[in-house]
Design a protein around this motif. Sequence first.
Motif, PDB file in Angstrom:
ATOM      1  N   HIS A 206       0.791  -1.224  -0.025  1.00 46.61           N
ATOM      2  CA  HIS A 206       0.091  -0.116  -0.142  1.00 46.61           C
ATOM      3  C   HIS A 206       0.770   1.211  -0.089  1.00 46.61           C
ATOM      4  N   VAL A 207       1.972   1.200   0.679  1.00 39.96           N
ATOM      5  CA  VAL A 207       2.834   2.529   0.923  1.00 39.96           C
ATOM      6  C   VAL A 207       3.528   2.613  -0.602  1.00 39.96           C
ATOM      7  N   ALA A 208       3.998   1.337  -1.166  1.00 37.57           N
ATOM      8  CA  ALA A 208       4.581   1.518  -2.286  1.00 37.57           C
ATOM      9  C   ALA A 208       4.105   2.077  -3.514  1.00 37.57           C
ATOM     10  N   LEU A 209       2.550   1.685  -3.379  1.00 33.03           N
ATOM     11  CA  LEU A 209       1.663   2.359  -4.394  1.00 33.03           C
ATOM     12  C   LEU A 209       1.411   3.907  -4.164  1.00 33.03           C
ATOM     13  N   ARG A 210       1.399   3.975  -2.954  1.00 33.56           N
ATOM     14  CA  ARG A 210       0.918   5.620  -2.681  1.00 33.56           C
ATOM     15  C   ARG A 210       2.178   6.334  -2.966  1.00 33.56           C
ATOM     16  N   GLU A 211       3.321   6.073  -2.748  1.00 29.77           N
ATOM     17  CA  GLU A 211       4.486   6.656  -2.770  1.00 29.77           C
ATOM     18  C   GLU A 211       5.346   6.340  -3.942  1.00 29.77           C
ATOM     19  N   GLN A 212       4.678   5.882  -4.720  1.00 32.73           N
ATOM     20  CA  GLN A 212       5.249   5.301  -6.363  1.00 32.73           C
ATOM     21  C   GLN A 212       6.730   4.903  -6.021  1.00 32.73           C
ATOM     22  N   GLN A 213       6.738   3.808  -5.365  1.00 32.35           N
ATOM     23  CA  GLN A 213       7.956   3.233  -5.565  1.00 32.35           C
ATOM     24  C   GLN A 213       8.065   2.220  -6.358  1.00 32.35           C
ATOM     25  N   PHE A 214       7.075   1.777  -7.174  1.00 29.42           N
ATOM     26  CA  PHE A 214       7.209   0.870  -8.202  1.00 29.42           C
ATOM     27  C   PHE A 214       8.019   1.501  -9.437  1.00 29.42           C
ATOM     28  N   MET A 259      -4.699  -6.581  -4.331  1.00 29.36           N
ATOM     29  CA  MET A 259      -3.949  -5.254  -4.520  1.00 29.36           C
ATOM     30  C   MET A 259      -3.530  -5.274  -5.988  1.00 29.36           C
ATOM     31  N   ILE A 260      -3.399  -6.448  -6.757  1.00 33.34           N
ATOM     32  CA  ILE A 260      -2.861  -6.578  -8.060  1.00 33.34           C
ATOM     33  C   ILE A 260      -4.060  -5.583  -9.057  1.00 33.34           C
ATOM     34  N   ILE A 261      -5.087  -5.243  -8.796  1.00 32.29           N
ATOM     35  CA  ILE A 261      -6.014  -4.323  -9.353  1.00 32.29           C
ATOM     36  C   ILE A 261      -5.333  -2.990  -9.386  1.00 32.29           C
ATOM     37  N   PRO A 262      -5.304  -2.383  -8.468  1.00 31.60           N
ATOM     38  CA  PRO A 262      -4.689  -1.047  -8.541  1.00 31.60           C
ATOM     39  C   PRO A 262      -3.262  -1.032  -8.951  1.00 31.60           C
ATOM     40  N   ILE A 263      -2.291  -2.133  -8.891  1.00 30.53           N
ATOM     41  CA  ILE A 263      -1.084  -2.119  -9.179  1.00 30.53           C
ATOM     42  C   ILE A 263      -1.079  -2.251 -10.702  1.00 30.53           C
ATOM     43  N   GLN A 265      -3.462  -1.560 -12.579  1.00 36.15           N
ATOM     44  CA  GLN A 265      -3.866  -0.414 -13.484  1.00 36.15           C
ATOM     45  C   GLN A 265      -2.532   0.938 -13.691  1.00 36.15           C
ATOM     46  N   TRP A 266      -1.981   0.915 -12.489  1.00 37.21           N
ATOM     47  CA  TRP A 266      -0.644   1.851 -12.699  1.00 37.21           C
ATOM     48  C   TRP A 266       0.126   1.480 -13.664  1.00 37.21           C
ATOM     49  N   VAL A 267       0.503   0.174 -13.957  1.00 39.34           N
ATOM     50  CA  VAL A 267       1.319  -0.361 -14.815  1.00 39.34           C
ATOM     51  C   VAL A 267       0.669   0.188 -16.225  1.00 39.34           C
ATOM     52  N   LEU A 268      -0.604  -0.283 -16.380  1.00 40.55           N
ATOM     53  CA  LEU A 268      -1.198  -0.045 -17.669  1.00 40.55           C
ATOM     54  C   LEU A 268      -1.358   1.645 -17.938  1.00 40.55           C
ATOM     55  N   GLU A 269      -1.356   2.459 -17.087  1.00 37.51           N
ATOM     56  CA  GLU A 269      -1.399   3.862 -17.041  1.00 37.51           C
ATOM     57  C   GLU A 269       0.278   4.395 -17.662  1.00 37.51           C
ATOM     58  N   GLN A 270       1.204   3.756 -16.870  1.00 39.40           N
ATOM     59  CA  GLN A 270       2.337   4.253 -17.088  1.00 39.40           C
ATOM     60  C   GLN A 270       2.834   3.805 -18.488  1.00 39.40           C
ATOM     61  N   ALA A 271       2.526   2.575 -18.815  1.00 41.55           N
ATOM     62  CA  ALA A 271       2.831   2.145 -20.244  1.00 41.55           C
ATOM     63  C   ALA A 271       2.146   3.173 -21.295  1.00 41.55           C
ATOM     64  N   VAL A 272       0.743   3.392 -21.153  1.00 46.64           N
ATOM     65  CA  VAL A 272       0.224   4.187 -22.194  1.00 46.64           C
ATOM     66  C   VAL A 272       0.897   5.600 -22.091  1.00 46.64           C
ATOM     67  N   GLN A 295      -5.993 -11.491 -13.950  1.00 46.16           N
ATOM     68  CA  GLN A 295      -7.409 -12.189 -13.979  1.00 46.16           C
ATOM     69  C   GLN A 295      -8.276 -11.158 -13.453  1.00 46.16           C
ATOM     70  N   LYS A 296      -8.071 -10.775 -12.107  1.00 47.24           N
ATOM     71  CA  LYS A 296      -8.777  -9.839 -11.117  1.00 47.24           C
ATOM     72  C   LYS A 296      -8.955  -8.574 -12.056  1.00 47.24           C
ATOM     73  N   GLN A 297      -7.836  -8.247 -12.382  1.00 44.58           N
ATOM     74  CA  GLN A 297      -7.924  -6.760 -13.303  1.00 44.58           C
ATOM     75  C   GLN A 297      -8.750  -6.886 -14.379  1.00 44.58           C
ATOM     76  N   PHE A 298      -8.971  -7.839 -15.226  1.00 39.78           N
ATOM     77  CA  PHE A 298      -9.469  -7.990 -16.519  1.00 39.78           C
ATOM     78  C   PHE A 298     -10.980  -8.223 -16.196  1.00 39.78           C
ATOM     79  N   ARG A 299     -11.266  -8.859 -14.890  1.00 36.32           N
ATOM     80  CA  ARG A 299     -12.760  -9.163 -14.685  1.00 36.32           C
ATOM     81  C   ARG A 299     -13.532  -8.061 -14.032  1.00 36.32           C
TER      82      ARG A 299
END
Length: 453
Positions: A206-214, A259-263, A265-272, A295-299
């Motif tokens: 959660h911290v990594a997503l919030r602070e953009q550590q990815f 958590m894979i859903i917001p993660i 989505q972040w990857v997809l946004e960065q790629a675009v 799977q969870k993201q696509f569903r």
Amino acid sequence: MTILSSFAKQVAKLWYSPDLLLIGQRRERRMRMLASLVLVLVGSLWGVFFTLQGGWGIVLMDLLLILCGLGVFILTLRNQVRLANLLLFGVIILVIVGMTLLLDPNTTAAPRATHLYLLPIAVAALMAFRDEPIWLRYGVALLCLGLFTALASSSWAPSSAYNLPDEVRVTGSWVQSIVAMLMLFVLLHILQSDAVERSILDRDLHVALREQQFVLHYQPQLNRTGQVIGAEVLIRWQHPQRGLVAPAEFIGHAEQTGMIIPIGQWVLEQAVRQLRCWNDEPLFAGIGLAVNISQKQFRQASFVADTLALLAEHGIDARRLDLEITETLIVQDLEDLQHKMSALAERGVRFSLDDFGTGFSSLSHLKRLPLDTLKIDRSFICDVLTDSSSETIVRTVIGLGQSLGMTVIAEGVESEAQQQFLLSNGCTQFQGYLFSKPLPLQAFRDYVAQQNS
């Protein structure tokens, strides 16, 4: 020798593989392998002993232990975790109950003790079936507790023919009670430690997503002339204490917790966004990016709308975006998958079937879905020059892709000999360490400049 070498290679991959999801899962697999070997060893020793004694009923039980150990070992090598656990726990519970009833009668001189092993087995089941449905996880544990209660409260035995004498069982009761309680203590400690590890990992994600550590790395995809035509986007975690963390260390947990859903989505946004940045650079304007979709993201009901809105917002050519799905996703909800893929494909989004050949998809699935690319799994490429089965599978996939009008990409290409084999069989797009490992953005830019100039 070839069979033994292949078997040893599989064991080494399983024991030392860096691609396992979490440290806890590595530990569980090692414990499962050790348990299977112990079952074979114990079953063999007791089988010989009771054969000499003429105790054929116990010999059959020992034979069951040996077969169970071999079965669990093979299933573990094949990564069939649920079947391996069901076989392991099913047989162990059956053997404990059988030994309690046949060998360990409840007498005033020596009370039963064998049934005490059901307590640590119940705790072990909570860990082994942690990621399974609730009814399975708690069902196995409750079965152990129920059997423990029944055996502790009853003196019934089906036969006295195999009962051990009281003078042997007095010492045995002490030994078994101590061992069972030590096992229970150790497993409770592991269970608590595992829960703490997961809690910390969940908080850190959660911290990594919030602070953009990815951060994103890019593994180049090349054509037969050596030009970079695209890249697969791979996530890394720049942890403030642990440094650069590979996805194998956290993606599995993210899948389990959602958590894979917001993660994702972040990857997809960065790629675009990266594709948008490359629009104005002639060297990169034709390069596409492949993004893995869970799977969870696509569903998610809003996945199609969100993706189309993202493409419209950044004004990129949708044909430069390649969404990678797995065969597991195909077999679970084909109708929903087909509807969503068609809606995106109509707007130009491309789709790849990742790790083709390792799952359960059929030709009818390939026919119904708007797929553009088949990716040959690295496990087949690795052995394509030494294993006839892998060679046949690779040839078949290439021919299938060509007949369906799809592009075929070979993953995990690590030698020129592998590339030459693929080229000679009609595969013209490649990805692997022969060309480049996944690179951070600037290094990827330099690599493209070198290859495409």
